[in-house]
Scaffold this motif. Sequence first.
Motif, mmCIF file in Angstrom:
data_model
loop_
_atom_site.group_PDB
_atom_site.id
_atom_site.type_symbol
_atom_site.label_atom_id
_atom_site.label_comp_id
_atom_site.label_asym_id
_atom_site.label_seq_id
_atom_site.Cartn_x
_atom_site.Cartn_y
_atom_site.Cartn_z
ATOM 1 N N VAL A 154 47.865 65.340 38.129
ATOM 2 C CA VAL A 154 48.638 64.095 37.988
ATOM 3 C C VAL A 154 47.977 62.974 38.774
ATOM 4 C CG1 VAL A 154 50.835 62.969 38.524
ATOM 5 C CG2 VAL A 154 50.825 65.254 37.512
ATOM 6 N N HIS A 155 47.548 63.278 39.996
ATOM 7 C CA HIS A 155 46.898 62.272 40.829
ATOM 8 C C HIS A 155 45.620 61.755 40.167
ATOM 9 C CE1 HIS A 155 44.106 60.933 44.058
ATOM 10 N NE2 HIS A 155 45.204 60.367 44.528
ATOM 11 N N GLN A 156 44.807 62.663 39.642
ATOM 12 C CA GLN A 156 43.551 62.266 39.004
ATOM 13 C C GLN A 156 43.798 61.375 37.791
ATOM 14 O OE1 GLN A 156 41.005 65.560 37.990
ATOM 15 N NE2 GLN A 156 39.500 64.280 36.984
ATOM 16 N N VAL A 157 44.771 61.726 36.974
ATOM 17 C CA VAL A 157 45.066 60.958 35.765
ATOM 18 C C VAL A 157 45.662 59.596 36.106
ATOM 19 C CG1 VAL A 157 46.527 60.894 33.703
ATOM 20 C CG2 VAL A 157 45.270 62.970 34.259
ATOM 21 N N VAL A 158 46.552 59.534 37.100
ATOM 22 C CA VAL A 158 47.154 58.253 37.501
ATOM 23 C C VAL A 158 46.088 57.312 38.058
ATOM 24 C CG1 VAL A 158 48.680 57.172 39.197
ATOM 25 C CG2 VAL A 158 49.492 59.119 37.869
ATOM 26 N N VAL A 159 45.203 57.842 38.916
ATOM 27 C CA VAL A 159 44.122 57.021 39.483
ATOM 28 C C VAL A 159 43.204 56.508 38.372
ATOM 29 C CG1 VAL A 159 42.032 57.088 40.911
ATOM 30 C CG2 VAL A 159 44.148 58.079 41.770
ATOM 31 N N ALA A 160 42.858 57.381 37.418
ATOM 32 C CA ALA A 160 41.980 56.986 36.314
ATOM 33 C C ALA A 160 42.644 55.930 35.440
ATOM 34 C CB ALA A 160 41.617 58.213 35.482
ATOM 35 N N TYR A 161 43.946 56.084 35.200
ATOM 36 C CA TYR A 161 44.674 55.125 34.357
ATOM 37 C C TYR A 161 44.696 53.745 35.007
ATOM 38 C CZ TYR A 161 48.308 53.216 31.329
ATOM 39 O OH TYR A 161 49.005 52.424 30.441
ATOM 40 N N ARG A 162 44.957 53.720 36.314
ATOM 41 C CA ARG A 162 45.000 52.436 37.017
ATOM 42 C C ARG A 162 43.610 51.818 37.129
ATOM 43 N NH1 ARG A 162 48.539 52.304 42.316
ATOM 44 N NH2 ARG A 162 48.318 50.106 41.827
ATOM 45 N N ALA A 163 42.593 52.661 37.339
ATOM 46 C CA ALA A 163 41.224 52.159 37.454
ATOM 47 C C ALA A 163 40.758 51.541 36.144
ATOM 48 C CB ALA A 163 40.283 53.295 37.857
ATOM 49 N N ALA A 164 41.194 52.119 35.017
ATOM 50 C CA ALA A 164 40.793 51.595 33.709
ATOM 51 C C ALA A 164 41.388 50.211 33.453
ATOM 52 C CB ALA A 164 41.226 52.558 32.609
ATOM 53 N N GLY A 165 42.447 49.865 34.182
ATOM 54 C CA GLY A 165 43.073 48.561 34.022
ATOM 55 C C GLY A 165 42.408 47.464 34.840
ATOM 56 N N ARG A 166 41.455 47.834 35.689
ATOM 57 C CA ARG A 166 40.758 46.828 36.500
ATOM 58 C C ARG A 166 39.745 46.075 35.632
ATOM 59 N NH1 ARG A 166 38.771 49.358 42.140
ATOM 60 N NH2 ARG A 166 38.289 47.155 42.455
ATOM 61 N N SER A 167 39.653 44.782 35.836
ATOM 62 C CA SER A 167 38.769 43.973 34.998
ATOM 63 C C SER A 167 37.292 44.198 35.330
ATOM 64 C CB SER A 167 39.110 42.487 35.152
ATOM 65 O OG SER A 167 38.945 42.084 36.493
ATOM 66 N N GLY A 168 36.985 44.401 36.614
ATOM 67 C CA GLY A 168 35.595 44.641 37.015
ATOM 68 C C GLY A 168 34.687 43.454 36.751
ATOM 69 N N THR A 169 35.232 42.242 36.848
ATOM 70 C CA THR A 169 34.445 41.046 36.527
ATOM 71 C C THR A 169 33.965 40.286 37.772
ATOM 72 O OG1 THR A 169 36.497 39.782 36.327
ATOM 73 C CG2 THR A 169 35.573 40.686 34.301
ATOM 74 N N LYS A 170 34.171 40.829 38.953
ATOM 75 C CA LYS A 170 33.760 40.144 40.184
ATOM 76 C C LYS A 170 32.242 39.971 40.198
ATOM 77 C CE LYS A 170 34.126 40.427 45.202
ATOM 78 N NZ LYS A 170 34.583 41.234 46.356
ATOM 79 N N ALA A 171 31.803 38.766 40.548
ATOM 80 C CA ALA A 171 30.366 38.497 40.574
ATOM 81 C C ALA A 171 30.026 37.556 41.722
ATOM 82 C CB ALA A 171 29.916 37.888 39.251
ATOM 83 N N GLN A 172 28.973 37.904 42.461
ATOM 84 C CA GLN A 172 28.471 37.055 43.543
ATOM 85 C C GLN A 172 26.973 36.842 43.329
ATOM 86 O OE1 GLN A 172 29.675 39.761 46.630
ATOM 87 N NE2 GLN A 172 31.460 38.535 47.163
ATOM 88 N N LYS A 173 26.431 35.857 43.990
ATOM 89 C CA LYS A 173 25.017 35.536 43.795
ATOM 90 C C LYS A 173 24.149 36.102 44.919
ATOM 91 C CE LYS A 173 25.729 31.304 41.120
ATOM 92 N NZ LYS A 173 25.458 29.848 41.018
ATOM 93 N N THR A 174 22.997 36.604 44.533
ATOM 94 C CA THR A 174 22.006 37.043 45.516
ATOM 95 C C THR A 174 21.199 35.813 45.943
ATOM 96 O OG1 THR A 174 20.361 37.484 43.816
ATOM 97 C CG2 THR A 174 21.834 39.298 44.400
ATOM 98 N N ARG A 175 20.298 35.978 46.901
ATOM 99 C CA ARG A 175 19.533 34.828 47.394
ATOM 100 C C ARG A 175 18.625 34.256 46.301
ATOM 101 N NH1 ARG A 175 15.721 36.602 52.211
ATOM 102 N NH2 ARG A 175 15.053 34.442 51.937
ATOM 103 N N SER A 176 18.242 35.093 45.330
ATOM 104 C CA SER A 176 17.370 34.603 44.256
ATOM 105 C C SER A 176 18.146 33.803 43.213
ATOM 106 C CB SER A 176 16.667 35.781 43.576
ATOM 107 O OG SER A 176 17.610 36.610 42.938
ATOM 108 N N GLU A 177 19.484 33.962 43.192
ATOM 109 C CA GLU A 177 20.305 33.278 42.187
ATOM 110 C C GLU A 177 20.957 32.002 42.716
ATOM 111 O OE1 GLU A 177 21.823 37.198 39.718
ATOM 112 O OE2 GLU A 177 22.820 36.620 41.568
#
Length: 199
Positions: free
Chosen positions: A27-50
């Motif tokens: 149950v724990h594994q499935v709940v964590v996976a379900y919530r993780a799949a809802g994360r957008s994962g769109t965070k972006a930062q710039k490196t020194r070259s960018e």
Amino acid sequence: MELQIQGGDKLAVSETIWGEDFREDLVHQVVVAYRAAGRSGTKAQKTRSEVSGTTKKSKKQKGGGARHGALTAPIFVGGGRAFAAKPRSFEQKVNRKMYRGALRSILSELVRQDRLHVVSDITVAEPRTKLLLEKLGELKADRALIVTEQDDLNLYLAARNIPHVYVTDAGALDPVSLVHAERVFMTVDSVKKIEEWLA
């Protein structure tokens, strides 16, 4: 195995779905996976070259303290990040057998804890919060998840302004909603549909 229908008869159900042992690890594994799949994962930062900025040496090599070149380096304000975050997927693999097993485990535990209640029907004539509050008063349900066989727009619209009361249909049932619900109210038809799905 039988489930008691509120104010009525008993409903015969499958022991393998509604009487399964609770598997906390699954149950724990499935709940964590379900919530993780809802994360957008769109965070972006710039490196020194960018980072937009000159790479010209900012001051003379000697006599000015620390020796450094471009101001786009991570140690300067406005410079790039040393370990910049990039867009990524947080998805975790959970196969169908695991997902359905977790749902069976959660439903069985809800039955054991007397948090799952079967009702003959839950409907409102109009999409009005007042009508649903009266219905919930009869069921003695302040914080609840209501599961119907199929989408009920009137019920959904009536419930969306009530705190801690959520409406879903049997086909959209998910482990996180079940785990978080204080009490779960299911119609007889939705119980049968869930049983078909998880069989």
